[in-house]
Write an enzyme that holds these catalytic residues in place. Structure first.
Site, PDB file in Angstrom:
ATOM      1  N   ASN A 181     -21.320  -1.809  18.546  1.00  0.00           N
ATOM      2  CA  ASN A 181     -20.725  -1.927  19.879  1.00  0.00           C
ATOM      3  C   ASN A 181     -21.351  -0.891  20.811  1.00  0.00           C
ATOM      4  O   ASN A 181     -21.675  -1.188  21.962  1.00  0.00           O
ATOM      5  CB  ASN A 181     -19.205  -1.676  19.859  1.00  0.00           C
ATOM      6  CG  ASN A 181     -18.414  -2.782  19.193  1.00  0.00           C
ATOM      7  OD1 ASN A 181     -17.385  -2.528  18.580  1.00  0.00           O
ATOM      8  ND2 ASN A 181     -18.868  -4.013  19.304  1.00  0.00           N
ATOM      9  N   ARG A 198     -16.137  -3.237   9.510  1.00  0.00           N
ATOM     10  CA  ARG A 198     -15.479  -2.612  10.670  1.00  0.00           C
ATOM     11  C   ARG A 198     -13.986  -2.940  10.751  1.00  0.00           C
ATOM     12  O   ARG A 198     -13.190  -2.150  11.258  1.00  0.00           O
ATOM     13  CB  ARG A 198     -16.213  -2.924  11.967  1.00  0.00           C
ATOM     14  CG  ARG A 198     -16.446  -4.381  12.312  1.00  0.00           C
ATOM     15  CD  ARG A 198     -17.510  -4.434  13.410  1.00  0.00           C
ATOM     16  NE  ARG A 198     -17.797  -5.758  13.953  1.00  0.00           N
ATOM     17  CZ  ARG A 198     -18.646  -6.638  13.418  1.00  0.00           C
ATOM     18  NH1 ARG A 198     -19.265  -6.348  12.299  1.00  0.00           N
ATOM     19  NH2 ARG A 198     -18.876  -7.807  14.014  1.00  0.00           N
TER      20      ARG A 198
END
Ligand code: G3H
Length: 195
Positions: A15, A60
């Site tokens: 990200n 994640r």
């Protein structure tokens, strides 16, 4: 009525770099979110003995769930992020530059566009069907820790949003969307745990 708590994983290292797909670990901000989330869930579901935590199979989401204790955790492949196929690991800039036709066709019809050797939003919506059936069946609260594209589709189902809107729904990081299904319909609350 039992709540369903929807959240994205904490911010990942991909990200931060703007890369899609992959299976990265959490960033520093993501590490902080997993602690805040565990604290929130511990308080919110304190007396809910039958509650469960659902994640995808990507690290994640599993890492984001890791400090939550006292509830069973279930991994669903159907909760994995949209498969970006040949674009996995790229930034949007790189796709635009190296595969301009792909970039344009996705922009034109984001709902139906399927990544080469990957998935479309419609594919994701279809694979979520068993998850939705199981969520509807649950009597106890469920915390769903998943990914942006998947949560757009799940949220749209519960909030009764039209299909065309799904790829554009905002599902921000580090925010919990609580859905309550009662006799009078669906109620929604949002908890932003971090900026
Ligand atoms: O990696 C995929 C993203 O979470 C989905 O975002 O469908 O808006 O490109 P997008």
């Amino acid at each position: 009525p039992r709540p369903i708590l929807l959240t994205r994983h904490g911010e990942s290292q991909d990200n931060v770099r703007g890369r899609i797909g992959g299976d990265a670990a959490l960033s520093e901000a993501g590490e902080l979110y997993k602690k805040k989330l565990a604290n929130f869930v511990g308080k919110r579901l304190k007396s809910e003995r039958a509650a469960s935590i659902w994640t995808s199979t990507l690290q994640r989401t599993i890492l984001t769930a890791s400090p939550i204790v006292g509830f069973p955790k279930i991994q669903w492949r159907a909760l994995d992020e949209i498969n970006a196929g040949v674009c996995d690991g790229m930034t949007y800039e790189e796709i635009k530059k190296n595969m301009p036709e792909e970039y344009e066709s996705r922009k034109k019809d984001k709902l139906r566009y399927r990544y080469p050797r990957g998935e479309s939003y419609l594919d994701v919506i279809q694979r979520l069907e068993p998850v939705i059936i199981e969520l509807e069946r649950q009597r106890a609260p469920v915390v769903v820790i998943s990914h942006q594209a998947v949560l757009r589709a799940l949220y749209a189902y519960f909030a009764d949003r039209p299909l065309q809107e799904i790829p554009h729904i905002e599902v921000p990081l580090h925010t919990i969307i609580e859905i309550q299904m009662g006799v009078t319909g669906v109620q929604e609350k949002r908890y932003k745990l971090m900026d």
